[in-house]
Design a protein around this motif. Sequence first.
Motif, PDB file in Angstrom:
ATOM      1  N   UNK A   1       0.839  -1.206   0.000  1.00  0.00           N
ATOM      2  CA  UNK A   1       0.000   0.000   0.000  1.00  0.00           C
ATOM      3  C   UNK A   1       0.872   1.254   0.000  1.00  0.00           C
ATOM      4  N   UNK A   2       1.914   1.257   0.839  1.00  0.00           N
ATOM      5  CA  UNK A   2       2.818   2.413   0.872  1.00  0.00           C
ATOM      6  C   UNK A   2       3.524   2.582  -0.465  1.00  0.00           C
ATOM      7  N   UNK A   3       3.916   1.471  -1.069  1.00  0.00           N
ATOM      8  CA  UNK A   3       4.573   1.520  -2.373  1.00  0.00           C
ATOM      9  C   UNK A   3       3.654   2.118  -3.430  1.00  0.00           C
ATOM     10  N   UNK A   4       2.381   1.704  -3.401  1.00  0.00           N
ATOM     11  CA  UNK A   4       1.420   2.214  -4.387  1.00  0.00           C
ATOM     12  C   UNK A   4       1.193   3.708  -4.218  1.00  0.00           C
ATOM     13  N   UNK A   5       1.029   4.157  -2.968  1.00  0.00           N
ATOM     14  CA  UNK A   5       0.791   5.581  -2.712  1.00  0.00           C
ATOM     15  C   UNK A   5       2.041   6.393  -3.022  1.00  0.00           C
ATOM     16  N   UNK A   6       3.187   5.910  -2.551  1.00  0.00           N
ATOM     17  CA  UNK A   6       4.428   6.654  -2.742  1.00  0.00           C
ATOM     18  C   UNK A   6       4.842   6.787  -4.187  1.00  0.00           C
ATOM     19  N   UNK A   7       4.453   5.827  -5.020  1.00  0.00           N
ATOM     20  CA  UNK A   7       4.854   5.853  -6.425  1.00  0.00           C
ATOM     21  C   UNK A   7       4.326   7.093  -7.149  1.00  0.00           C
ATOM     22  N   UNK A   8       3.136   7.558  -6.784  1.00  0.00           N
ATOM     23  CA  UNK A   8       2.568   8.738  -7.445  1.00  0.00           C
ATOM     24  C   UNK A   8       3.394   9.995  -7.163  1.00  0.00           C
ATOM     25  N   UNK A   9       4.036  10.033  -6.018  1.00  0.00           N
ATOM     26  CA  UNK A   9       4.854  11.194  -5.655  1.00  0.00           C
ATOM     27  C   UNK A   9       6.306  11.018  -6.096  1.00  0.00           C
ATOM     28  N   UNK A  10       6.730   9.778  -6.202  1.00  0.00           N
ATOM     29  CA  UNK A  10       8.125   9.511  -6.536  1.00  0.00           C
ATOM     30  C   UNK A  10       8.512  10.082  -7.894  1.00  0.00           C
ATOM     31  N   UNK A  11       7.628   9.924  -8.884  1.00  0.00           N
ATOM     32  CA  UNK A  11       7.933  10.439 -10.210  1.00  0.00           C
ATOM     33  C   UNK A  11       8.073  11.946 -10.238  1.00  0.00           C
ATOM     34  N   UNK A  12       7.267  12.633  -9.422  1.00  0.00           N
ATOM     35  CA  UNK A  12       7.342  14.096  -9.359  1.00  0.00           C
ATOM     36  C   UNK A  12       8.706  14.535  -8.845  1.00  0.00           C
ATOM     37  N   UNK A  13       9.189  13.861  -7.798  1.00  0.00           N
ATOM     38  CA  UNK A  13      10.516  14.184  -7.271  1.00  0.00           C
ATOM     39  C   UNK A  13      11.600  13.803  -8.270  1.00  0.00           C
ATOM     40  N   UNK A  14      11.383  12.652  -8.961  1.00  0.00           N
ATOM     41  CA  UNK A  14      12.379  12.182  -9.901  1.00  0.00           C
ATOM     42  C   UNK A  14      12.616  13.130 -11.058  1.00  0.00           C
ATOM     43  N   UNK A  15      11.563  13.859 -11.485  1.00  0.00           N
ATOM     44  CA  UNK A  15      11.727  14.824 -12.576  1.00  0.00           C
ATOM     45  C   UNK A  15      12.472  16.076 -12.135  1.00  0.00           C
ATOM     46  N   UNK A  16      12.455  16.369 -10.844  1.00  0.00           N
ATOM     47  CA  UNK A  16      13.020  17.607 -10.340  1.00  0.00           C
ATOM     48  C   UNK A  16      14.375  17.439  -9.666  1.00  0.00           C
TER      49      UNK A  16
END
Length: 496
Positions: free
Chosen positions: A95-110
């Motif tokens: 569950x944490x992995x699923x939720x965190x994935x949506x935010x991870x990409x945003x950080x990854x682009x920046x």
Amino acid sequence: MRSPLAPGIRIITSFSRDSWYRTFILFLTFLFYTAYHLSRKPISIVKSELHRNCSTVIRPADLNITNNATWCDWAPFDQDNYQTLFGVLDNCFLVTYAIGMFFSGIFGERLPLRYYLSVGMLLSGLFTCLFGLGFYWNIHSLWYYAFIQVMNGLVQTTGWPAVVACVGNWFGKGKRGFIMGVWNSHTSVGNILGSLIAGVFVSSTWGMSFIVPGLIIASTGILCFFFLVEKPEDINCTPPQHHSDQDSGEVEPLLQNSPRTVNGSISNEPPGVVEDHTEAISFCGALSIPGVMEFSLCLLFAKLVSYTFLYWLPLYISNIAHFEAKEAGDMSTLFDVGGIVGGIMAGVVSDYTGGRATTCCVMLLAAAPMLFLYNYIGQRNLGTTIAMLLVCGGLVNGPYALITTAVSADLGTHESLRGNSRALSTVTAIIDGTGSVGAALGPLLAGLISPTGWNNVFYMLISADVLACLFLSRLVYKEAQGWCGRAPRVRGFKEI
């Protein structure tokens, strides 16, 4: 007379500088994500050690025992509801992995991908080791292990968007499906290595089953910091061609060769390396890219099926075919082997036809009746079991592998972005994050449905495959229009 060049040197010099760097980056990112999966696997191996059948264990003579049935178990997993407690640990991660994935990409682009991946792997190594240190620190609190799983699920989200973005930066669209199909085998390689490493220590000191994989992924984080190159332009290599002339009516070249104006005069000198000053795409902007929503929802149901098999297949084989636990576990790896072949085949076919959505849809449609047949005739004899596991693994995991790799890279470099290269990580995170919701739901639903009979579990999986196909129907229609020569052409933009 000059002697001919040594054969080995001829092979080395036949590859260009660009080819060597691309091969190196492909190998490096393969190694990174192998380490990610390697560090996730130990918990499935150690579960059998945390709660054992103590009647089969030799009891030390000097041990003061208060409960003959659970004396060898590791509290708090010595209780009757141990399966529920293990489910809590699994869902804390998923569950944490699923939720965190949506935010991870945003950080990854920046953030620079090299730093992002390095920190992610170091933290993954830390939390994996902390789980194992619970053995040496004699920790028996469920909250401790649940917290470690939550944090590990969160930091593990750094991996997938970053490695796909990096590979997408280095490889163009032409053979992306085949290359990423082969590259995606790191998932199965990591699972196999994680199982073998954890198995070495599980019976003696299960803490080392986590500590050794934790140290391995931390070491790859250090390797990433010193050697990863995010983009070809960073070392003056030729950028890949993300789009072809057939993809749109007119495509601007990646490097302009037209005359430039310098101090009011025309200069024909080639431009130097131009820094990318485009802003990272927003979450809503990534969702608006044609195809992202459809493939994300398709992956939700495709990954639901795949992860249900991952968590429940050994138990199903054991219950239906009456294999021993170890034999059932070994047999279940054939599903992963079929998945490797299916992922490569999906990539090759989609490269040849240019139809990513159609390839996924055909495989998902074929998977539905094969799942039905596997449930009814798949356990009749050993040969049938092996064949059905390989076929089902290929049809179930093929579309899943294609969507999370080549499709994500295609959409992250879509023509509608008009040169903005800072979308790969966000798009990948949205697609895989949505799929991870299905990964969490699948095993949970299987646990709730399985008491009513395995037939109902397979009906649920078949329904999920059909729903996954429905979400791709519009894209399949667009691809069919393109093959028939009736696809609408828009200047500089092609809707998937």
